[in-house]
Motif scaffolding. Sequence first.
Motif, PDB file in Angstrom:
ATOM      1  N   TYR A  51      51.436   3.838  43.591  1.00 13.39           N
ATOM      2  CA  TYR A  51      50.912   3.956  45.120  1.00 13.39           C
ATOM      3  C   TYR A  51      50.146   3.899  45.323  1.00 13.39           C
ATOM      4  O   TYR A  51      48.908   4.701  45.019  1.00 13.39           O
ATOM      5  CB  TYR A  51      52.259   4.625  45.392  1.00 13.39           C
ATOM      6  CG  TYR A  51      53.623   5.092  45.193  1.00 13.39           C
ATOM      7  CD1 TYR A  51      54.285   4.371  46.423  1.00 13.39           C
ATOM      8  CD2 TYR A  51      53.849   5.863  44.295  1.00 13.39           C
ATOM      9  CE1 TYR A  51      55.960   4.908  45.728  1.00 13.39           C
ATOM     10  CE2 TYR A  51      55.267   5.844  43.659  1.00 13.39           C
ATOM     11  CZ  TYR A  51      56.054   5.573  44.671  1.00 13.39           C
ATOM     12  OH  TYR A  51      57.243   5.230  43.830  1.00 13.39           O
ATOM     13  N   ALA A  52      49.745   3.268  47.064  1.00  8.89           N
ATOM     14  CA  ALA A  52      48.016   3.327  47.567  1.00  8.89           C
ATOM     15  C   ALA A  52      48.483   4.774  48.013  1.00  8.89           C
ATOM     16  O   ALA A  52      49.654   5.567  48.960  1.00  8.89           O
ATOM     17  CB  ALA A  52      48.118   2.403  48.427  1.00  8.89           C
ATOM     18  N   SER A  53      47.793   5.400  48.043  1.00  3.41           N
ATOM     19  CA  SER A  53      47.553   7.467  47.809  1.00  3.41           C
ATOM     20  C   SER A  53      47.722   7.488  49.148  1.00  3.41           C
ATOM     21  O   SER A  53      48.802   8.456  50.160  1.00  3.41           O
ATOM     22  CB  SER A  53      47.303   8.042  47.301  1.00  3.41           C
ATOM     23  OG  SER A  53      45.459   7.384  47.802  1.00  3.41           O
ATOM     24  N   ASN A  54      47.412   6.255  50.375  1.00  4.83           N
ATOM     25  CA  ASN A  54      46.706   7.117  52.211  1.00  4.83           C
ATOM     26  C   ASN A  54      48.681   6.406  52.511  1.00  4.83           C
ATOM     27  O   ASN A  54      48.666   7.258  53.475  1.00  4.83           O
ATOM     28  CB  ASN A  54      46.009   5.663  52.259  1.00  4.83           C
ATOM     29  CG  ASN A  54      45.099   6.647  53.329  1.00  4.83           C
ATOM     30  OD1 ASN A  54      45.961   8.022  54.315  1.00  4.83           O
ATOM     31  ND2 ASN A  54      45.221   5.447  55.027  1.00  4.83           N
ATOM     32  N   SER A  55      49.210   5.214  51.961  1.00  6.46           N
ATOM     33  CA  SER A  55      50.054   5.139  52.951  1.00  6.46           C
ATOM     34  C   SER A  55      51.452   4.838  51.889  1.00  6.46           C
ATOM     35  O   SER A  55      52.502   4.913  52.675  1.00  6.46           O
ATOM     36  CB  SER A  55      50.719   3.396  52.950  1.00  6.46           C
ATOM     37  OG  SER A  55      50.016   2.849  51.545  1.00  6.46           O
ATOM     38  N   MET A  56      51.221   5.607  50.983  1.00  5.46           N
ATOM     39  CA  MET A  56      52.636   5.244  49.797  1.00  5.46           C
ATOM     40  C   MET A  56      53.128   4.230  49.716  1.00  5.46           C
ATOM     41  O   MET A  56      54.490   4.588  49.144  1.00  5.46           O
ATOM     42  CB  MET A  56      53.627   6.635  49.921  1.00  5.46           C
ATOM     43  CG  MET A  56      52.592   7.965  49.578  1.00  5.46           C
ATOM     44  SD  MET A  56      52.343   8.567  47.561  1.00  5.46           S
ATOM     45  CE  MET A  56      53.733   8.380  47.319  1.00  5.46           C
ATOM     46  N   LYS A  57      52.557   2.965  49.686  1.00  9.28           N
ATOM     47  CA  LYS A  57      53.355   1.490  49.550  1.00  9.28           C
ATOM     48  C   LYS A  57      53.270   1.331  48.389  1.00  9.28           C
ATOM     49  O   LYS A  57      52.106   1.400  47.512  1.00  9.28           O
ATOM     50  CB  LYS A  57      52.634   1.197  50.216  1.00  9.28           C
ATOM     51  CG  LYS A  57      53.135   1.099  51.990  1.00  9.28           C
ATOM     52  CD  LYS A  57      52.362   0.180  52.779  1.00  9.28           C
ATOM     53  CE  LYS A  57      52.980   0.036  54.463  1.00  9.28           C
ATOM     54  NZ  LYS A  57      52.251  -1.422  55.576  1.00  9.28           N
ATOM     55  N   PRO A  58      53.958   0.488  47.343  1.00  7.43           N
ATOM     56  CA  PRO A  58      53.952   0.292  46.450  1.00  7.43           C
ATOM     57  C   PRO A  58      53.244  -0.583  45.558  1.00  7.43           C
ATOM     58  O   PRO A  58      53.032  -1.844  46.529  1.00  7.43           O
ATOM     59  CB  PRO A  58      55.901  -0.303  45.843  1.00  7.43           C
ATOM     60  CG  PRO A  58      56.612   0.466  46.481  1.00  7.43           C
ATOM     61  CD  PRO A  58      55.299   0.477  47.923  1.00  7.43           C
ATOM     62  N   ILE A  59      52.309  -0.337  44.052  1.00  6.16           N
ATOM     63  CA  ILE A  59      51.290  -1.376  44.812  1.00  6.16           C
ATOM     64  C   ILE A  59      51.777  -2.970  43.709  1.00  6.16           C
ATOM     65  O   ILE A  59      51.063  -4.251  42.992  1.00  6.16           O
ATOM     66  CB  ILE A  59      50.153  -1.157  44.078  1.00  6.16           C
ATOM     67  CG1 ILE A  59      50.215  -0.096  42.988  1.00  6.16           C
ATOM     68  CG2 ILE A  59      49.634   0.143  44.935  1.00  6.16           C
ATOM     69  CD1 ILE A  59      48.953  -0.106  41.981  1.00  6.16           C
ATOM     70  N   TRP A  60      52.908  -2.072  42.919  1.00  5.58           N
ATOM     71  CA  TRP A  60      53.666  -3.128  41.932  1.00  5.58           C
ATOM     72  C   TRP A  60      55.218  -3.960  43.106  1.00  5.58           C
ATOM     73  O   TRP A  60      55.704  -3.283  43.350  1.00  5.58           O
ATOM     74  CB  TRP A  60      54.518  -2.265  40.396  1.00  5.58           C
ATOM     75  CG  TRP A  60      53.229  -1.676  39.726  1.00  5.58           C
ATOM     76  CD1 TRP A  60      51.692  -2.183  39.956  1.00  5.58           C
ATOM     77  CD2 TRP A  60      52.904  -0.518  38.794  1.00  5.58           C
ATOM     78  NE1 TRP A  60      51.010  -1.328  38.852  1.00  5.58           N
ATOM     79  CE2 TRP A  60      51.614   0.120  38.578  1.00  5.58           C
ATOM     80  CE3 TRP A  60      53.778   0.088  38.496  1.00  5.58           C
ATOM     81  CZ2 TRP A  60      51.568   1.003  37.280  1.00  5.58           C
ATOM     82  CZ3 TRP A  60      53.582   0.935  37.711  1.00  5.58           C
ATOM     83  CH2 TRP A  60      52.395   1.349  36.808  1.00  5.58           C
ATOM     84  N   GLN A  61      55.308  -4.348  41.789  1.00  5.92           N
ATOM     85  CA  GLN A  61      56.728  -5.521  42.552  1.00  5.92           C
ATOM     86  C   GLN A  61      57.540  -4.189  42.237  1.00  5.92           C
ATOM     87  O   GLN A  61      58.876  -5.126  42.716  1.00  5.92           O
ATOM     88  CB  GLN A  61      56.767  -6.873  41.899  1.00  5.92           C
ATOM     89  CG  GLN A  61      57.417  -7.334  42.748  1.00  5.92           C
ATOM     90  CD  GLN A  61      57.405  -9.095  42.359  1.00  5.92           C
ATOM     91  OE1 GLN A  61      56.967  -9.489  41.432  1.00  5.92           O
ATOM     92  NE2 GLN A  61      58.768 -10.265  42.710  1.00  5.92           N
ATOM     93  N   ASP A  62      57.778  -4.731  41.324  1.00  8.28           N
ATOM     94  CA  ASP A  62      59.076  -3.516  40.701  1.00  8.28           C
ATOM     95  C   ASP A  62      58.688  -2.331  39.335  1.00  8.28           C
ATOM     96  O   ASP A  62      57.584  -2.365  39.290  1.00  8.28           O
ATOM     97  CB  ASP A  62      59.834  -3.915  39.415  1.00  8.28           C
ATOM     98  CG  ASP A  62      60.860  -5.846  40.274  1.00  8.28           C
ATOM     99  OD1 ASP A  62      61.028  -5.287  41.057  1.00  8.28           O
ATOM    100  OD2 ASP A  62      59.886  -6.764  39.345  1.00  8.28           O
ATOM    101  N   THR A  63      59.453  -0.903  40.046  1.00 10.24           N
ATOM    102  CA  THR A  63      59.598  -0.038  39.054  1.00 10.24           C
ATOM    103  C   THR A  63      59.879  -0.285  37.584  1.00 10.24           C
ATOM    104  O   THR A  63      60.402  -1.115  37.400  1.00 10.24           O
ATOM    105  CB  THR A  63      60.565   0.713  39.410  1.00 10.24           C
ATOM    106  OG1 THR A  63      60.881   1.639  40.905  1.00 10.24           O
ATOM    107  CG2 THR A  63      60.263   2.413  38.253  1.00 10.24           C
ATOM    108  N   VAL A  64      58.240  -0.057  37.015  1.00  9.07           N
ATOM    109  CA  VAL A  64      58.517   0.109  35.419  1.00  9.07           C
ATOM    110  C   VAL A  64      59.071   0.877  34.536  1.00  9.07           C
ATOM    111  O   VAL A  64      58.903   2.212  34.694  1.00  9.07           O
ATOM    112  CB  VAL A  64      57.067  -0.358  34.623  1.00  9.07           C
ATOM    113  CG1 VAL A  64      57.373  -0.480  33.403  1.00  9.07           C
ATOM    114  CG2 VAL A  64      56.197  -0.254  35.259  1.00  9.07           C
TER     115      VAL A  64
END
Length: 657
Positions: free
Chosen positions: A270-283
């Motif tokens: 996650y981008a720590s500031n926004s908590m938006k995922p940086i990967w397309q899917d959960t691994v």
Amino acid sequence: MRLKYVFLYRWFEWSPMRIRFFLLMVFLVAQTLVLGQEDVSVSSKVKQKSLHRSTGMLLFRTNHYVGAISPHTQALAWTDSSLAKADFKGMREIPLTPFVIFDKKPFFDSQILSQTVKAKGKERLIVDITRGEVLFNSKLLGYKAVFQTKILAKRKAILVDGIKNGKPAIGIYKFTGEKIWETFLDDTGFYKNLKGSLLQKEELLVDHYGNVFWLKQKKLIQFAATDGTILAEQNEVYDCRLDPSMKILYVYGKDFKLKKLDEETRVMGYASNSMKPIWQDTVKVKGNITELTLQKEGLVAITKRSFTVLDSKTGETAWETQIPLPMIRKIIPIQDQYLVVQENLMLLIDAQGEKVWKDPVKIAYSARENPLRFIVEGEAVLYLTPSFSNRVSLKTGEKVWKEDLVLNKTDFISRNLKLELQYFRFWDDKARKQYPVYSNGAFFLISEKMGQTPIAVDSLNLGKAIPELEIRDKGYFLQANGQYMGMSHTGEPRFHKVYKAYGNPSFWSQSFYWAKRGYDSYKATLGFVMDQVGSGVREVFLSNDLGFLTTGISSVYGSYRSYQASLDELTDINSIEVGSYLENVFLRYKKSQGHRDYIQMLTPKDKETLHLIQIHKDTGEETILKVLPNKGYDILLDPIERLLYTFQESEIGITGF
């Protein structure tokens, strides 16, 4: 004239002991006139004392206060009566800072009980000893128990996690004690039972933007840097990690929808500031992750079953299937391959996650031995364990030496596994690509390119002590139990000196193993073991100046950090933009570099006299720096500032040497 002859007659009537005492007094008076001595009077007898390594401040406690003496002014810098009950046994330095922590623990100290039944827990004080300022006092702030604290150097504040007003609380307070923000959490769902509190991981992280991440009982909460507002929450989180930039947060947790035999761990960045995922899917990683560490090779996920490497930017795995590799103790990357240690066996894994060798190599008698060391040179790897050592071909997995270098026998290993201090140690001589090894009284020099089993170069009669070794340009310098030895890089002895011990056993009771027996010596160095520095700084001190120490440290992944690693091996000191809190520490470090060729120790000459002796580490040349009366009082030396402190009741004497 008659009086003159009477005087001479009575002079020669003196016994040799009287003459010796008279000459000693003359010598001491002369030294005092030349070097000068300052005496500091304190309120009552000094109960405890400690020389702070990073600043040189002498910290002491009487019945009435804690005080400090500056090495620069040789005078009392400050006293604080509110610290009179602070026990130095619960004190620890924060490496490379002027801060110390005083912890006061209840008779039954249990974080679990504090969390579950709100029992009284640990009290904490954090003090800047250069200024005498109490930066944090958990009791005054109303905390019944403190679990974690971190110093936010840039904000001049303390982040604390604990129990306050009967609830879990987290807050940030200025060094003055003023509250920046404070948040109480409903403990419903927290600390449900003792078992849960015991097994779950806890984290307290601060990202690049100052946001706080708090992990308790598998619940992750993000707090805003400015006011502590809750920005995000996640459940079923097992652990989390920030990347070196402190801008990416990696989170993993268990997938409870699957059966136990098909267990998987979910991983997301996650981008720590926004908590938006940086990967397309959960691994999804097979098995329960026991450690997640970010290295240049990628994000390494180690499970109870095996390990895999993830691309830190995309989350893609390096290989699709994982071969069974339970009980992993160590992973060492070698270009696009990985040396893996399972219990007491070593094997090689290629870039596709497959085994390279037909059979694993046994490297130790026991699966619990430490430390383990691996050095790759060309087409072979040299391994060192407390049991034995050998070189192994990376292509075939076959041992290069016909016979192992046996460092300890099986029964010795089994007897000593539970000891806090092992009789085994090794060091890295990187310049010569060889490794001095001490094991159970024998001293070896092992080279990466040796074609046959090495033999001991010397047998050191050190008893139950482990030597300290310093790697120098002209050879090796060893010391232990009042013995000082110099040898060439090929193991040829140069000198061996032995001195009697001096010291009050109670005075040394909190010192190292060899010092408990009255032996002590003083080196002008600020060296720390790397793991100690990394874990100590990361635990309690957050600063951009020391960012290189706070990330990427793993107990499993990567090679072993050497014992002799010191501050100059970490980074270029002159390139660090130190803040005001670190400036004095680094100035002291630079000053210590001018005294590195010598070591000082106190030794009794006889029942009446003490000698302060200096030894040159390369030549063994001995110099008597000072002669003191042997009165049995406590003495501390600061070899960097060249000061000697004596403690007699309520008087602290300070003398240069």
